[in-house]
Write an enzyme that holds these catalytic residues in place. Structure first.
Site, PDB file in Angstrom:
ATOM      1  N   TYR A 197      10.719 -10.006  -7.181  1.00 42.83           N
ATOM      2  CA  TYR A 197      10.589  -9.476  -5.820  1.00 42.83           C
ATOM      3  C   TYR A 197      11.307 -10.401  -4.838  1.00 42.83           C
ATOM      4  O   TYR A 197      10.859 -11.519  -4.580  1.00 42.83           O
ATOM      5  CB  TYR A 197       9.118  -9.327  -5.421  1.00 42.83           C
ATOM      6  N   HIS A 231       7.012  -8.604 -17.179  1.00 40.55           N
ATOM      7  CA  HIS A 231       7.292  -7.551 -16.192  1.00 40.55           C
ATOM      8  C   HIS A 231       7.898  -6.310 -16.851  1.00 40.55           C
ATOM      9  O   HIS A 231       7.455  -5.184 -16.622  1.00 40.55           O
ATOM     10  CB  HIS A 231       8.237  -8.105 -15.113  1.00 40.55           C
ATOM     11  N   ALA A 280       1.719   1.280  -7.541  1.00 42.14           N
ATOM     12  CA  ALA A 280       2.041   2.559  -6.879  1.00 42.14           C
ATOM     13  C   ALA A 280       0.873   3.550  -6.960  1.00 42.14           C
ATOM     14  O   ALA A 280       1.067   4.716  -7.292  1.00 42.14           O
ATOM     15  CB  ALA A 280       3.316   3.166  -7.467  1.00 42.14           C
ATOM     16  N   GLY A 307       3.360   5.629  -1.468  1.00 47.98           N
ATOM     17  CA  GLY A 307       3.078   6.080  -0.104  1.00 47.98           C
ATOM     18  C   GLY A 307       3.061   7.582   0.066  1.00 47.98           C
ATOM     19  O   GLY A 307       2.586   8.103   1.073  1.00 47.98           O
ATOM     20  N   PHE A 308       3.576   8.300  -0.920  1.00 47.59           N
ATOM     21  CA  PHE A 308       3.701   9.761  -0.834  1.00 47.59           C
ATOM     22  C   PHE A 308       2.332  10.425  -0.667  1.00 47.59           C
ATOM     23  O   PHE A 308       2.173  11.387   0.096  1.00 47.59           O
ATOM     24  CB  PHE A 308       4.391  10.264  -2.104  1.00 47.59           C
ATOM     25  N   THR A 368      -0.225   9.448   0.839  1.00 49.51           N
ATOM     26  CA  THR A 368      -0.888   9.229   2.131  1.00 49.51           C
ATOM     27  C   THR A 368      -0.664  10.395   3.080  1.00 49.51           C
ATOM     28  O   THR A 368      -1.346  10.506   4.101  1.00 49.51           O
ATOM     29  CB  THR A 368      -0.363   7.954   2.822  1.00 49.51           C
ATOM     30  N   ALA A 427       2.053  10.727   4.781  1.00 51.96           N
ATOM     31  CA  ALA A 427       2.884  10.246   5.893  1.00 51.96           C
ATOM     32  C   ALA A 427       4.311  10.780   5.851  1.00 51.96           C
ATOM     33  O   ALA A 427       5.028  10.717   6.852  1.00 51.96           O
ATOM     34  CB  ALA A 427       2.905   8.718   5.885  1.00 51.96           C
TER      35      ALA A 427
END
Length: 340
Positions: free
Chosen positions: A56, A126, A208, A213-214, A216, A218
């Site tokens: 990251y 990872h 995720a 975020g989908f 939510t 928004a």
């Protein structure tokens, strides 16, 4: 309110963690001041299970957390997870996957240095290259535990077979996978990741958990994603798939309204209702959403609501891959057998 918890190895952590990735990767820039403020607020809330990776921001995320530890003196409050596996060519910038024992030791020492600490609580593979047997990887990680550099071992996005082989060498404390009402692949019998984790008493850490975020509610158009945002490249959020996938979000919004909570809180509470071994780690750059996400711990869904969401998921046809071409091939990876 006492904070609901989950187990990682012999430790107890909050049942909702904090995914730190978005501070430095995938979703556009964020300032150092804002990042430090979010980390402090997370700790103050009691959201103390933090998830990072050396990938990251190519180390920037770990360095940011390291500065927070140094400035606040609050290292002991945080159960910290980070990861290795991606190696960046210093000359070309090209990424490759490396799970070899000598690289594990090198990557771990660099993470410890960036974080300014001498031991990481949970250290994940990872992604898997598909070139190194899991037995070799686990053997190397076991030595890191014995050296006192890490406390627990985790895997990410690997096959059920890899999980079972790993657990036969040394205890695996967590497996990190994408899991949400939008991504239920780990439940499928042909994939079997959830089953393998439960057979071996392994906590399932869900990245995720809000469908990036989908879930939510928004985002109502693909154009709502900022320029440079990962979701502009991911097939699941492309114009040809977006509006079909939005149908599930609309159903979740409706159920959330009926329960007087946000769609994001509904999604997180539903995940928690799937078992005491489920631990979502939503990420955000904003204090407001951090509070909203962690507030899902106060939500207790009725059996009827849990069933209603399950039916909405079962009736929805989520279309489009989770990752752009190339990256997705490293999902649910197997590793080669040990040479005889």
């Amino acid at each position: 309110m006492s904070i609901p918890t989950r187990k990682i190895g012999n430790d107890t952590v909050p049942a909702i963690g904090f995914g730190c990735m978005g501070l430095h990767a995938m979703y556009g820039p964020s300032s150092e001041e804002a990042n430090q403020a979010v980390l402090t607020h997370a700790a103050d809330l009691g959201c103390t299970f933090w998830d990072s990776s050396d990938m990251y921001g190519f180390g920037a995320n770990e360095e940011c957390i390291g500065r927070w530890f140094k400035q606040t003196g609050r290292r002991k409050e945080i159960f910290l997870a980070t990861k290795f596996g991606y190696e960046k060519n210093p000359e070309t910038g090209e990424l490759s996957l490396n799970n070899e024992p000598d690289y594990i030791e090198k990557a771990l020492d660099l993470s410890l240095k960036r974080l300014g600490i001498d031991c990481i609580d949970l250290y994940y593979v990872h992604r898997f290259s598909g070139e190194t047997p899991i037995e070799k990887i686990m053997g190397a990680l076991k030595k890191c535990v014995e050296a006192g550099k890490i406390r627990y071992i985790g895997l990410s996005e690997c096959s059920a077979n890899t999980i079972r082989r790993a657990a036969a060498v040394y205890p695996v404390s967590a497996v990190q996978v994408e899991y949400s009402p939008f991504s239920l692949e780990i439940e499928r019998p042909e994939i079997g990741v959830m089953k393998a984790c439960r057979e071996n008493n392994i906590t399932i850490v869900c990245y995720a958990p809000l469908g990036r975020g989908f879930l939510t509610g928004a985002y109502k158009s693909p154009d709502d994603f900022p320029e440079g945002d990962f979701r502009r490249k991911a097939p699941r959020y492309q114009k040809e798939n977006f509006y079909k996938n939005l149908e599930l979000v609309t159903k979740i919004e409706k159920i959330a309204t009926a329960n007087n909570i946000t769609p994001g809180q509904l999604s997180l509470a539903w995940l928690l209702a799937q078992g005491d071994d489920i631990l979502p780690i939503p990420g955000t750059k904003r204090v407001k959403y951090l509070e909203e996400n962690f507030g899902a711990l106060k939500v207790k869904l009725s059996d009827a609501t849990v069933k209603e969401i399950r039916e909405a998921c079962d009736n929805a046809e989520v279309i489009g891959a989770r990752y752009p071409p190339g990256a997705g091939s490293k999902i649910f990876m197997d590793t080669p057998p040990m040479p005889k």
